[in-house]
Design a protein around this motif. Structure first.
Motif, PDB file in Angstrom:
ATOM      1  N   GLU A  64      15.831  -1.501 -55.716  1.00 41.39           N
ATOM      2  CA  GLU A  64      15.278  -2.460 -54.751  1.00 41.39           C
ATOM      3  C   GLU A  64      16.245  -2.661 -53.579  1.00 41.39           C
ATOM      4  O   GLU A  64      15.830  -2.720 -52.422  1.00 41.39           O
ATOM      5  N   ASP A 116      16.044   0.309 -51.438  1.00 41.71           N
ATOM      6  CA  ASP A 116      14.811   0.280 -50.662  1.00 41.71           C
ATOM      7  C   ASP A 116      14.961  -0.656 -49.460  1.00 41.71           C
ATOM      8  O   ASP A 116      14.528  -0.312 -48.341  1.00 41.71           O
ATOM      9  N   LEU A 117      15.591  -1.810 -49.699  1.00 40.14           N
ATOM     10  CA  LEU A 117      15.823  -2.746 -48.595  1.00 40.14           C
ATOM     11  C   LEU A 117      16.763  -2.117 -47.555  1.00 40.14           C
ATOM     12  O   LEU A 117      16.567  -2.265 -46.339  1.00 40.14           O
ATOM     13  N   MET A 170      17.104   1.004 -46.932  1.00 38.21           N
ATOM     14  CA  MET A 170      16.473   2.160 -46.296  1.00 38.21           C
ATOM     15  C   MET A 170      15.337   1.758 -45.351  1.00 38.21           C
ATOM     16  O   MET A 170      14.770   2.623 -44.679  1.00 38.21           O
ATOM     17  N   GLN A 171      15.005   0.480 -45.242  1.00 38.56           N
ATOM     18  CA  GLN A 171      13.897   0.074 -44.350  1.00 38.56           C
ATOM     19  C   GLN A 171      14.157   0.438 -42.875  1.00 38.56           C
ATOM     20  O   GLN A 171      13.237   0.847 -42.166  1.00 38.56           O
ATOM     21  N   PRO A 172      15.385   0.350 -42.360  1.00 39.31           N
ATOM     22  CA  PRO A 172      15.601   0.744 -40.953  1.00 39.31           C
ATOM     23  C   PRO A 172      15.513   2.255 -40.723  1.00 39.31           C
ATOM     24  O   PRO A 172      15.418   2.714 -39.575  1.00 39.31           O
ATOM     25  N   PRO A 224      13.077   4.591 -41.160  1.00 40.25           N
ATOM     26  CA  PRO A 224      11.929   5.126 -40.422  1.00 40.25           C
ATOM     27  C   PRO A 224      12.017   4.836 -38.914  1.00 40.25           C
ATOM     28  O   PRO A 224      11.715   5.705 -38.082  1.00 40.25           O
TER      29      PRO A 224
END
Length: 191
Positions: A160, A163-164, A166-168, A170
């Motif tokens: 998690e 994932d947080l 890796m949000q920037p 894209p």
């Protein structure tokens, strides 16, 4: 006189047959005695009445339908008198041998019980060992499962977090594509 069939001694095959003959003869004797006691008068029932009369002299007779019940008086004395042979004396050597054999059997039974006791103790110890091993295995399995569950929760939390984090990416990838497109256009203008 009795009307029963007389068996010659040659036909008497064993002790049971001889005993039956003796009983028949004594019944005849009782019948004759009863007949003599009745002053020679023959009763209307013939031999049967004479036997019943003789039996009444030796005990009590009760008739119930076709059955006749006879209870002898002084039965113990009659049994003692009818005994064919007295009890033989006991052989002391046989008694000693019997006592010795009983002692051997008792010793063998004691040995058998000791052996069974030892075997049961060994089986009990083995059973306790198996139960302890099973208990230890269950406890260690519980600990391993608990540790595995904690590790899985930790992995999920890290995923998690990743994932947080890796949000920037894209948005950064779009910017990189835009920059690449801009560089290609500048390159095309420079040629």
């Amino acid at each position: 006189m009795a009307e029963g069939r007389r068996v010659p001694p040659a036909e008497a095959e064993g002790p049971a047959e001889q005993e039956r003959l003796g009983a028949e003869r004594s019944l005849e004797a009782l019948s004759l005695e009863g007949g003599a006691a009745g002053a020679g008068a023959r009763q209307p029932g013939g031999r049967r009445a004479t036997i019943a009369s003789a039996l009444e002299l030796e005990g009590s007779v009760r008739r119930q339908g076709l059955l006749t019940h006879f209870v002898a008086s002084n039965l113990q004395r009659k049994i003692q008198l009818s005994a064919a042979s007295p009890i033989p004396p006991v052989d002391p050597a046989a008694l000693r041998e019997l006592v010795a054999l009983a002692g051997q059997v008792a010793a063998q039974v004691d040995e058998l019980l000791r052996s069974v006791h030892c075997g049961l103790q060994a089986l009990t110890a083995l059973s306790v060992g198996c139960i302890q091993t099973y208990r230890d295995g269950v406890e260690s399995l519980g600990e391993a499962v608990d540790t595995s569950i904690r590790a899985m929760y930790t992995l999920v939390a890290r995923c998690e977090e990743l994932d947080l984090a890796m949000q920037p990416v894209p948005a950064l990838a779009r910017r990189i594509r835009d920059m690449k497109g801009t560089l290609e256009r500048l390159e095309g203008l420079c040629k």
